[in-house]
Design an enzyme around this catalytic site. Structure first.
Site, PDB file in Angstrom:
ATOM      1  N   TYR A  32       7.301  12.021   6.064  1.00 38.23           N
ATOM      2  CA  TYR A  32       6.375  11.901   4.949  1.00 38.23           C
ATOM      3  C   TYR A  32       6.871  10.753   4.056  1.00 38.23           C
ATOM      4  O   TYR A  32       7.119  10.908   2.866  1.00 38.23           O
ATOM      5  CB  TYR A  32       6.244  13.216   4.171  1.00 38.23           C
ATOM      6  CG  TYR A  32       4.852  13.396   3.613  1.00 38.23           C
ATOM      7  CD1 TYR A  32       3.786  13.671   4.465  1.00 38.23           C
ATOM      8  CD2 TYR A  32       4.591  13.248   2.265  1.00 38.23           C
ATOM      9  CE1 TYR A  32       2.493  13.796   3.973  1.00 38.23           C
ATOM     10  CE2 TYR A  32       3.305  13.372   1.765  1.00 38.23           C
ATOM     11  CZ  TYR A  32       2.265  13.646   2.625  1.00 38.23           C
ATOM     12  OH  TYR A  32       0.985  13.772   2.135  1.00 38.23           O
ATOM     13  N   LEU A  33       7.001   9.613   4.718  1.00 35.76           N
ATOM     14  CA  LEU A  33       7.733   8.487   4.132  1.00 35.76           C
ATOM     15  C   LEU A  33       6.987   7.856   2.953  1.00 35.76           C
ATOM     16  O   LEU A  33       5.759   7.811   2.924  1.00 35.76           O
ATOM     17  CB  LEU A  33       7.994   7.431   5.207  1.00 35.76           C
ATOM     18  CG  LEU A  33       8.748   7.925   6.454  1.00 35.76           C
ATOM     19  CD1 LEU A  33       8.978   6.758   7.431  1.00 35.76           C
ATOM     20  CD2 LEU A  33      10.072   8.575   6.102  1.00 35.76           C
ATOM     21  N   GLU A  35       7.872   4.781  -0.594  1.00 37.70           N
ATOM     22  CA  GLU A  35       8.585   3.527  -0.881  1.00 37.70           C
ATOM     23  C   GLU A  35      10.100   3.711  -0.964  1.00 37.70           C
ATOM     24  O   GLU A  35      10.849   2.758  -0.771  1.00 37.70           O
ATOM     25  CB  GLU A  35       8.083   2.884  -2.173  1.00 37.70           C
ATOM     26  CG  GLU A  35       6.745   2.184  -2.034  1.00 37.70           C
ATOM     27  CD  GLU A  35       5.595   3.093  -2.456  1.00 37.70           C
ATOM     28  OE1 GLU A  35       5.723   4.340  -2.287  1.00 37.70           O
ATOM     29  OE2 GLU A  35       4.582   2.564  -2.924  1.00 37.70           O
ATOM     30  N   GLY A  36      10.559   4.920  -1.305  1.00 37.59           N
ATOM     31  CA  GLY A  36      12.005   5.173  -1.317  1.00 37.59           C
ATOM     32  C   GLY A  36      12.589   5.004   0.073  1.00 37.59           C
ATOM     33  O   GLY A  36      13.566   4.274   0.280  1.00 37.59           O
ATOM     34  N   HIS A  37      11.954   5.664   1.061  1.00 35.74           N
ATOM     35  CA  HIS A  37      12.404   5.513   2.446  1.00 35.74           C
ATOM     36  C   HIS A  37      12.241   4.054   2.888  1.00 35.74           C
ATOM     37  O   HIS A  37      13.114   3.497   3.562  1.00 35.74           O
ATOM     38  CB  HIS A  37      11.566   6.383   3.389  1.00 35.74           C
ATOM     39  CG  HIS A  37      11.599   7.849   3.083  1.00 35.74           C
ATOM     40  ND1 HIS A  37      10.524   8.509   2.538  1.00 35.74           N
ATOM     41  CD2 HIS A  37      12.558   8.787   3.262  1.00 35.74           C
ATOM     42  CE1 HIS A  37      10.814   9.798   2.402  1.00 35.74           C
ATOM     43  NE2 HIS A  37      12.047   9.992   2.812  1.00 35.74           N
ATOM     44  N   LYS A 149      19.165   8.732  -4.484  1.00 36.18           N
ATOM     45  CA  LYS A 149      18.330   9.838  -4.969  1.00 36.18           C
ATOM     46  C   LYS A 149      19.010  11.169  -4.648  1.00 36.18           C
ATOM     47  O   LYS A 149      19.003  12.093  -5.446  1.00 36.18           O
ATOM     48  CB  LYS A 149      16.957   9.726  -4.311  1.00 36.18           C
ATOM     49  CG  LYS A 149      16.139  10.978  -4.252  1.00 36.18           C
ATOM     50  CD  LYS A 149      15.235  11.069  -5.434  1.00 36.18           C
ATOM     51  CE  LYS A 149      14.495  12.372  -5.576  1.00 36.18           C
ATOM     52  NZ  LYS A 149      14.172  13.070  -4.371  1.00 36.18           N
ATOM     53  N   SER A 186       9.125  13.099  -1.204  1.00 34.56           N
ATOM     54  CA  SER A 186       8.078  13.704  -0.363  1.00 34.56           C
ATOM     55  C   SER A 186       7.567  14.978  -1.023  1.00 34.56           C
ATOM     56  O   SER A 186       6.417  15.371  -0.840  1.00 34.56           O
ATOM     57  CB  SER A 186       8.635  14.033   1.021  1.00 34.56           C
ATOM     58  OG  SER A 186       9.264  12.897   1.572  1.00 34.56           O
TER      59      SER A 186
END
Ligand code: AMP
Length: 282
Positions: A32-33, A35-37, A149, A186
């Site tokens: 459930y990607l 912008e962080g991923h 995070k 997510s």
């Protein structure tokens, strides 16, 4: 985007890349990607010839009353994000590919997992350490990328590769936030519109803590009392923890006289969200 489901397929792909002399970066995720991923995948693809992204909602790191069944999943959307961010392949195994019948070996950690999320989620880090070790053994990357995070997770993984002589460089990447400050997650998808507004109390309180430290406050109790009061002013928020710990040991400290981490977990309605900031040494 190539998506593979078995250990054999991902191993074959990586060994082909190795034959060509390519370096390999790795980004483990639960999918459930966002912008962080994407920031981790981009960093990996800048620093490595090839990047593997795993998408695996790891049952072992969820407690009995946690959100394993409702955790959001969307592999098509994930594959777009991986492609746009410069990733080369997705490893998306089913639980029974990772945990064969009779699975009974675990990787666990003491000390660093006693506080913060380790205290609230007793089986969590055993699940994280076990799955990350397995993924490292399967993918055998040169470098692996983790977000700040999940600051305690990053510290635990760095410690684990040191303790167990795992020859992989661990790279921490900064927290990516929404424009309004909310750390991307997510789990933000669980929030109603009203809860999304309430959830801003986490980042607002983080920024408040950063300011207090910037202005010279070094007494952890004073900082934490002010932060807790701020969170308690938000009716939908319920504090799980707000703590300041030594960055190396993840044990609580009274005075900021060494590199430290200020971390929080807060329920907004039923959704548990985390946020944090690092405190450098003066
Ligand atoms: P998850 O899919 O939540 O297990 O996260 C996979 C990786 O992405 C972990 O290393 C997280 O720390 C990282 N990550 C998740 N959210 C963010 C964010 N907002 N900023 C930076 N990294 C993140």
């Amino acid at each position: 985007m190539k998506i593979v489901k078995t250990v054999e397929e991902i191993r074959n792909q990586v060994s082909e890349w190795r034959k060509e002399g390519f370096s390999v970066g790795f980004v483990p995720t639960m999918g459930y990607l966002h912008e962080g991923h994407a920031s981790l995948i981009k960093k990996s693809s800048e620093n490595n010839d090839r990047t593997v992204v795993s998408v695996f909602v790891n049952p072992m790191q969820f407690g009995a009353n946690e959100d394993l069944d409702s955790y959001p999943r969307d592999i098509e959307h994930d594959s777009k994000i991986v492609e746009e961010s410069g990733g080369d392949i997705i490893f998306n195994p089913e639980p029974d590919e990772m945990y064969k019948n009779g699975f009974s070996s675990f990787v666990d950690m003491t000390v660093l997992t006693q506080e913060l999320c380790g205290l609230s989620r007793p089986v969590h880090f055993r699940g994280v350490c076990t799955v990350v070790t397995k993924l490292f053994n399967i993918v055998k990357p040169d470098r692996a990328y983790f977000g700040q995070k999940d600051a305690q997770q990053l510290a635990v993984i760095k410690h684990m590769v040191r303790d167990l002589n795992i020859d992989i460089e661990i790279i921490g990447c900064p927290i990516v936030r929404e424009e309004n400050g909310l750390a991307k997650s997510s789990r933000n998808t669980y929030l109603s519109d009203e809860e999304k507004k309430s959830a801003l109390i986490l980042s607002k309180t983080i920024f408040m803590g950063i300011d207090m430290v910037k202005n010279g406050e070094r007494d952890c109790n004073i900082i934490l009392d002010a932060m807790k009061k701020n969170i308690e002013s938000e009716p939908l928020a319920k504090i799980d923890y707000v703590k300041i710990v030594d960055l190396d040991t993840m044990q609580m400290i009274e005075k900021i006289d060494r590199p430290a981490l200020c971390a929080m977990a807060v329920y907004i309605g039923k959704t548990r969200l985390i946020d944090n900031f690092f405190i450098e040494q003066d």
